[in-house]
Design an enzyme around this catalytic site. Structure first.
Site, short mmCIF file in Angstrom:
data_model
loop_
_atom_site.label_atom_id
_atom_site.label_comp_id
_atom_site.label_asym_id
_atom_site.label_seq_id
_atom_site.Cartn_x
_atom_site.Cartn_y
_atom_site.Cartn_z
N GLN A 7 0.75 -1.32 0.01
CA GLN A 7 -0.02 0.01 -0.05
C GLN A 7 0.85 1.22 0.01
OE1 GLN A 7 -3.21 0.36 3.20
NE2 GLN A 7 -3.85 2.22 2.41
N HIS A 17 -8.25 1.75 -0.64
CA HIS A 17 -8.93 1.55 -1.93
C HIS A 17 -9.06 0.06 -2.76
CE1 HIS A 17 -4.54 2.42 -2.06
NE2 HIS A 17 -4.54 1.60 -2.95
N LEU A 18 -9.72 -0.21 -3.38
CA LEU A 18 -10.07 -1.36 -4.07
C LEU A 18 -9.54 -1.25 -5.47
CD1 LEU A 18 -11.08 -4.47 -3.89
CD2 LEU A 18 -13.44 -3.30 -4.56
#
Ligand code: AMP
Ligand code: ZN
Length: 109
Positions: A92, A98-99
């Site tokens: 990350q 967030h996807l």
């Protein structure tokens, strides 16, 4: 939080190629796509990562996946990868949950 790039995109303060928006979520094309289709689906609420989720976020996270389903259907994707990186060690980079929706073409991943 004031310096969060995805908060700024959610507020429209930084431009993005949006593919979906409602009151809780926004989806836009990844600026550095790793697949033919690479969309980020982002809650407007600043949540740093999956590690920071709370009970109260249950419905929001459900909606996050339903938006992914809706976008995949609209784009006629037969398959896709849905990825959430968690923490630096998990890859990350942006500290706003967030996807990733990734798909190589309209027929699969
Ligand atoms: P992650 O490694 O899971 O934090 O993913 C962050 C993603 O955000 C990467 O795929 C970046 O290419 C993408 N990204 C960074 N800045 C922007 C931006 N301004 N607009 C769209 N995508 C971005
Ligand atoms: Zn944020």
């Amino acid at each position: 939080m004031e310096d969060c790039i995805f908060c700024k995109i959610a507020k429209g303060e930084i431009p993005s190629a949006k593919v979906f928006e409602n009151d809780k979520l926004v989806a836009f094309n990844d600026i550095n796509p790793k697949a033919k289709t690479h969309i980020l689906i982002v809650p407007k609420k600043h949540i740093e990562s999956v590690k920071h989720l709370e009970e109260a976020d249950k419905e929001l996270i459900g909606e996050l996946f339903l938006v992914a389903k809706k976008i995949a259907e609209e784009k006629n994707l037969q398959g896709c990868k849905l990825v959430i990186n968690v923490g630096r060690e998990g890859g990350q980079i942006i500290d706003h949950l967030h996807l990733h929706l990734l798909s190589s073409d309209a027929t699969g991943v």
